[in-house]
Design a protein around this motif. Sequence first.
Motif, PDB file in Angstrom:
ATOM      1  N   PHE A 124       0.871  -1.213   0.006  1.00  0.00           N
ATOM      2  CA  PHE A 124      -0.160  -0.100   0.008  1.00  0.00           C
ATOM      3  C   PHE A 124       1.011   1.176   0.075  1.00  0.00           C
ATOM      4  O   PHE A 124       0.577   2.193  -0.634  1.00  0.00           O
ATOM      5  CB  PHE A 124      -0.905  -0.096   1.211  1.00  0.00           C
ATOM      6  CG  PHE A 124      -1.526   1.333   1.451  1.00  0.00           C
ATOM      7  CD1 PHE A 124      -2.535   1.868   0.687  1.00  0.00           C
ATOM      8  CD2 PHE A 124      -1.333   2.058   2.473  1.00  0.00           C
ATOM      9  CE1 PHE A 124      -3.102   3.112   0.775  1.00  0.00           C
ATOM     10  CE2 PHE A 124      -2.016   3.282   2.877  1.00  0.00           C
ATOM     11  CZ  PHE A 124      -2.796   3.801   1.858  1.00  0.00           C
ATOM     12  N   ILE A 127       2.587   1.937  -3.423  1.00  0.00           N
ATOM     13  CA  ILE A 127       1.759   2.336  -4.392  1.00  0.00           C
ATOM     14  C   ILE A 127       1.185   3.482  -4.181  1.00  0.00           C
ATOM     15  O   ILE A 127       1.201   4.382  -5.354  1.00  0.00           O
ATOM     16  CB  ILE A 127       0.529   1.088  -4.597  1.00  0.00           C
ATOM     17  CG1 ILE A 127       1.302  -0.126  -5.284  1.00  0.00           C
ATOM     18  CG2 ILE A 127      -0.251   1.744  -5.708  1.00  0.00           C
ATOM     19  CD1 ILE A 127       0.359  -1.263  -5.397  1.00  0.00           C
ATOM     20  N   SER A 128       0.844   3.874  -3.004  1.00  0.00           N
ATOM     21  CA  SER A 128       0.271   5.073  -2.627  1.00  0.00           C
ATOM     22  C   SER A 128       1.123   6.213  -2.471  1.00  0.00           C
ATOM     23  O   SER A 128       0.986   7.420  -2.924  1.00  0.00           O
ATOM     24  CB  SER A 128      -0.709   4.867  -1.553  1.00  0.00           C
ATOM     25  OG  SER A 128      -1.868   3.939  -1.664  1.00  0.00           O
ATOM     26  N   HIS A 129       2.293   6.007  -2.162  1.00  0.00           N
ATOM     27  CA  HIS A 129       3.374   6.958  -1.425  1.00  0.00           C
ATOM     28  C   HIS A 129       4.804   6.533  -1.934  1.00  0.00           C
ATOM     29  O   HIS A 129       5.576   6.282  -1.083  1.00  0.00           O
ATOM     30  CB  HIS A 129       3.107   7.299   0.019  1.00  0.00           C
ATOM     31  CG  HIS A 129       1.835   7.870   0.587  1.00  0.00           C
ATOM     32  ND1 HIS A 129       1.238   8.746   0.405  1.00  0.00           N
ATOM     33  CD2 HIS A 129       0.911   6.917   1.322  1.00  0.00           C
ATOM     34  CE1 HIS A 129      -0.086   8.790   0.875  1.00  0.00           C
ATOM     35  NE2 HIS A 129      -0.024   7.814   1.359  1.00  0.00           N
ATOM     36  N   HIS A 133       8.276   5.896   0.558  1.00  0.00           N
ATOM     37  CA  HIS A 133       8.185   4.551   0.889  1.00  0.00           C
ATOM     38  C   HIS A 133       9.276   4.198   1.762  1.00  0.00           C
ATOM     39  O   HIS A 133       9.291   3.564   2.932  1.00  0.00           O
ATOM     40  CB  HIS A 133       8.100   3.545  -0.345  1.00  0.00           C
ATOM     41  CG  HIS A 133       8.110   2.197   0.033  1.00  0.00           C
ATOM     42  ND1 HIS A 133       9.281   1.271  -0.323  1.00  0.00           N
ATOM     43  CD2 HIS A 133       7.328   1.287   0.592  1.00  0.00           C
ATOM     44  CE1 HIS A 133       9.052   0.416   0.031  1.00  0.00           C
ATOM     45  NE2 HIS A 133       7.865   0.125   0.602  1.00  0.00           N
ATOM     46  N   SER A 218      -6.445  -2.906   3.018  1.00  0.00           N
ATOM     47  CA  SER A 218      -5.275  -2.518   2.229  1.00  0.00           C
ATOM     48  C   SER A 218      -5.569  -2.711   0.767  1.00  0.00           C
ATOM     49  O   SER A 218      -5.125  -1.385  -0.093  1.00  0.00           O
ATOM     50  CB  SER A 218      -4.049  -3.523   2.683  1.00  0.00           C
ATOM     51  OG  SER A 218      -3.956  -3.146   4.054  1.00  0.00           O
ATOM     52  N   LEU A 221      -7.871  -0.079  -0.607  1.00  0.00           N
ATOM     53  CA  LEU A 221      -7.135   1.343  -0.823  1.00  0.00           C
ATOM     54  C   LEU A 221      -6.224   1.411  -1.914  1.00  0.00           C
ATOM     55  O   LEU A 221      -5.885   2.319  -2.905  1.00  0.00           O
ATOM     56  CB  LEU A 221      -6.424   1.708   0.676  1.00  0.00           C
ATOM     57  CG  LEU A 221      -7.415   1.992   1.850  1.00  0.00           C
ATOM     58  CD1 LEU A 221      -6.439   2.248   2.885  1.00  0.00           C
ATOM     59  CD2 LEU A 221      -8.117   3.133   1.409  1.00  0.00           C
ATOM     60  N   ILE A 222      -5.416   0.141  -2.155  1.00  0.00           N
ATOM     61  CA  ILE A 222      -4.751   0.027  -3.072  1.00  0.00           C
ATOM     62  C   ILE A 222      -5.345  -0.038  -4.661  1.00  0.00           C
ATOM     63  O   ILE A 222      -4.832   0.665  -5.456  1.00  0.00           O
ATOM     64  CB  ILE A 222      -3.659  -1.343  -3.052  1.00  0.00           C
ATOM     65  CG1 ILE A 222      -2.708  -1.321  -2.074  1.00  0.00           C
ATOM     66  CG2 ILE A 222      -3.157  -1.590  -4.515  1.00  0.00           C
ATOM     67  CD1 ILE A 222      -2.134  -2.701  -1.953  1.00  0.00           C
ATOM     68  N   LYS A 224      -8.180   1.528  -5.262  1.00  0.00           N
ATOM     69  CA  LYS A 224      -8.590   2.728  -5.376  1.00  0.00           C
ATOM     70  C   LYS A 224      -7.427   3.790  -5.857  1.00  0.00           C
ATOM     71  O   LYS A 224      -7.813   4.649  -6.433  1.00  0.00           O
ATOM     72  CB  LYS A 224      -9.083   3.377  -3.931  1.00  0.00           C
ATOM     73  CG  LYS A 224      -9.725   4.835  -3.880  1.00  0.00           C
ATOM     74  CD  LYS A 224     -10.483   5.048  -2.544  1.00  0.00           C
ATOM     75  CE  LYS A 224     -10.696   6.644  -2.571  1.00  0.00           C
ATOM     76  NZ  LYS A 224     -11.315   6.969  -1.157  1.00  0.00           N
ATOM     77  N   THR A 225      -6.286   3.830  -5.279  1.00  0.00           N
ATOM     78  CA  THR A 225      -4.895   4.217  -5.757  1.00  0.00           C
ATOM     79  C   THR A 225      -4.868   3.970  -7.198  1.00  0.00           C
ATOM     80  O   THR A 225      -4.804   5.068  -7.913  1.00  0.00           O
ATOM     81  CB  THR A 225      -3.920   4.252  -4.777  1.00  0.00           C
ATOM     82  OG1 THR A 225      -4.272   4.303  -3.611  1.00  0.00           O
ATOM     83  CG2 THR A 225      -2.838   4.945  -5.298  1.00  0.00           C
TER      84      THR A 225
END
Length: 313
Positions: A124, A127-129, A133, A218, A221-222, A224-225
């Motif tokens: 997560f 991929i999101s940040h 990371h 998780s 959210l992944i 969604k990103t």
Amino acid sequence: WEFNGSFYQPSAFLMMGIPGLEALHHWISIPFCALYLIALSGNCMILFIIKKTQSLHEPMYYFLSMLAVTDLGLVLCTLPTTLGIFWFNMRRIGFDACLTQMYFIHILSFIESSVLLAMAFDRFIAISHPLRHSSILTKTTVMKIGLVIILRGMVSLLPIPFLLKRLTYCGKTELSHSFCFHPDIMNLACADIKVNVFYGMIILLSTVGMDFIFIVLSYILIIKTVIGLATKEECLKALNTCVSHICAVLVFFIPMIGLSMIHRFGKNVPPLVNTLVAYTYLIIPPALNPIIYSIKSSHIREALLRALRRKSE
């Protein structure tokens, strides 16, 4: 020993191989030996490659190392008793030895569940940040996560052996598997096991159950990103980094949930089904995880090929 109304514990339990197929145990041991060999060699290979390859010294592969160590522990816990039954018909296991094996099997299972959650968190963040990371998941942070995972498993399961030792056992001493499992042992007691059932259920739901829920969250959210990424190629590339982990999650949680449901509610389930699900839960994930990550992770695959080339030269 005989039960006369006082407090009694059996000196030993009798383990079971595959019910109805006892005459074929020597032949059945062949695929089991193959699975154990794959699990031992595969997880040792993963650990060796990660240790020797500097480019793999990052959070994703540190967590993969934890997963490999946990899988090795599960294999070494069940291998002696399983092959002892198949090869030598050694069904007897001492009471305290059984509780010790049970404790470590459950601890390692809980640790594996937690490591899979940590790996989901890593995916997560990656991929999101992606730019943050390395600063979020530093080596120190990963070590702290690993320590918390181990302590959570050890502390939450510490009362289980003592709850089993306080029970009075009478009549049957035959277990359903070739290893010791908490629901299997407590069902042999002729005392009130409500505390064992309640505590076991609470611990299972608050650890493995919560881990599974957070893994699902998780990935929500992944996804969604990923949907918000600009191109289809970027979406596929991001999701491709999660395939190995999703496979590992399914391979671990599906048989674990199945076995828990059978022990809790499956009174009329045939013994053979119960046995096969138990073996699937404890032997298949340690054997498949190294294969899954070797096939899907290009970094692991390339490092393995380099090591093989150096050996052949």
